[in-house]
Write a protein that holds these residues in place. Structure first.
Motif, PDB file in Angstrom:
ATOM      1  N   MET A 108       0.853  -1.181   0.000  1.00  0.00           N
ATOM      2  CA  MET A 108       0.000   0.000   0.000  1.00  0.00           C
ATOM      3  C   MET A 108       0.895   1.238   0.000  1.00  0.00           C
ATOM      4  SD  MET A 108      -2.886   1.182   2.779  1.00  0.00           S
ATOM      5  CE  MET A 108      -3.556  -0.436   2.846  1.00  0.00           C
ATOM      6  N   THR A 109       0.554   2.199  -0.829  1.00  0.00           N
ATOM      7  CA  THR A 109       1.370   3.400  -0.923  1.00  0.00           C
ATOM      8  C   THR A 109       1.195   4.263   0.317  1.00  0.00           C
ATOM      9  OG1 THR A 109      -0.326   4.738  -1.999  1.00  0.00           O
ATOM     10  CG2 THR A 109       1.093   3.403  -3.440  1.00  0.00           C
ATOM     11  N   GLU A 110       2.135   5.167   0.485  1.00  0.00           N
ATOM     12  CA  GLU A 110       2.103   6.069   1.636  1.00  0.00           C
ATOM     13  C   GLU A 110       0.854   6.962   1.604  1.00  0.00           C
ATOM     14  OE1 GLU A 110       5.199   9.313   3.233  1.00  0.00           O
ATOM     15  OE2 GLU A 110       6.099   7.422   2.533  1.00  0.00           O
ATOM     16  N   ARG A 111       0.472   7.409   0.400  1.00  0.00           N
ATOM     17  CA  ARG A 111      -0.713   8.258   0.271  1.00  0.00           C
ATOM     18  C   ARG A 111      -1.965   7.506   0.688  1.00  0.00           C
ATOM     19  NH1 ARG A 111      -4.896   8.985  -3.101  1.00  0.00           N
ATOM     20  NH2 ARG A 111      -4.138   7.455  -4.567  1.00  0.00           N
ATOM     21  N   LYS A 112      -2.081   6.242   0.265  1.00  0.00           N
ATOM     22  CA  LYS A 112      -3.253   5.445   0.629  1.00  0.00           C
ATOM     23  C   LYS A 112      -3.307   5.201   2.130  1.00  0.00           C
ATOM     24  CE  LYS A 112      -4.054   3.082  -3.730  1.00  0.00           C
ATOM     25  NZ  LYS A 112      -4.173   1.797  -4.407  1.00  0.00           N
ATOM     26  N   GLN A 113      -2.153   4.978   2.739  1.00  0.00           N
ATOM     27  CA  GLN A 113      -2.118   4.802   4.193  1.00  0.00           C
ATOM     28  C   GLN A 113      -2.568   6.074   4.892  1.00  0.00           C
ATOM     29  OE1 GLN A 113       1.966   3.524   4.739  1.00  0.00           O
ATOM     30  NE2 GLN A 113       1.261   1.465   5.298  1.00  0.00           N
TER      31      GLN A 113
ATOM     32  N   ASP B 208      -4.490   8.413   3.642  1.00  0.00           N
ATOM     33  CA  ASP B 208      -5.921   8.584   3.381  1.00  0.00           C
ATOM     34  C   ASP B 208      -6.754   7.704   4.314  1.00  0.00           C
ATOM     35  OD1 ASP B 208      -5.379  10.423   1.416  1.00  0.00           O
ATOM     36  OD2 ASP B 208      -5.923   9.118  -0.262  1.00  0.00           O
TER      37      ASP B 208
ATOM     38  N   ARG C 138     -10.572   9.575  -3.740  1.00  0.00           N
ATOM     39  CA  ARG C 138      -9.739   9.149  -2.613  1.00  0.00           C
ATOM     40  C   ARG C 138     -10.585   8.846  -1.388  1.00  0.00           C
ATOM     41  NH1 ARG C 138      -5.418  13.697  -2.028  1.00  0.00           N
ATOM     42  NH2 ARG C 138      -4.989  12.558  -0.103  1.00  0.00           N
TER      43      ARG C 138
END
Length: 153
Positions: A1-6, A8, A61
């Motif tokens: 999981m990407t940092e942005r998704k985490q 979010d 998002r």
């Protein structure tokens, strides 16, 4: 999981928690895969709205962070906006938005604390608790250590 998704998902969880708390519902029910009752569905819609407005997340998002579709997030925002015609509800939403916006970004808070209280190399950090006692930190206390450092800033 990407940092942005985490990030979010963490923001979505904060929005869920504040919505559940303010509407006197258990946060676990907002996480369910099904719609739930009308009160649960509305609380989830409030949380989606807060994530969109307070954290400036796009609807796509928001939907992804809540495990829903973008159109579901858009519908949630429309429902909440329509309810804001009620003065008491509008005031509540303003207060919740302000509370979420007032939270520091995690990386900003951690950097500020590290800069204001650098630990000396080789020295074991000491944790202070609200009662005023202190004790040496242990591995199991890592999460609590970060909490108390942030709290003392």
């Amino acid at each position: 999981m990407t940092e942005r998704k985490q990030a979010d998902r963490a923001r979505a969880q904060l929005a869920r928690q504040i919505a559940a708390y303010s509407l006197a519902l258990p946060v676990e029910e907002l996480d369910g895969p099904t719609r739930g009752g009308a009160d649960i569905a509305f609380a989830r819609q409030v949380a989606m709205y807060l994530a969109h407005i307070a954290f400036e997340m796009s609807l796509a998002r928001v939907g992804e962070a809540f495990g829903r579709d973008r159109s579901t997030a858009a519908h949630a925002c429309h429902i909440v906006e329509d309810r804001r015609d009620d003065r008491a509800f509008d005031t509540l939403m303003d207060e919740l938005e302000a509370a979420l916006r007032a939270l520091p970004l995690p990386e900003t808070a951690i950097e500020a604390c590290h800069a204001s209280a650098p630990e000396q190399a080789g020295e074991r950090p000491v944790l202070a608790d609200p009662a005023g006692s202190s004790r040496p930190a242990h591995r199991a206390d890592a999460g609590r250590a970060q909490f108390w450092r942030l709290r003392q800033c």
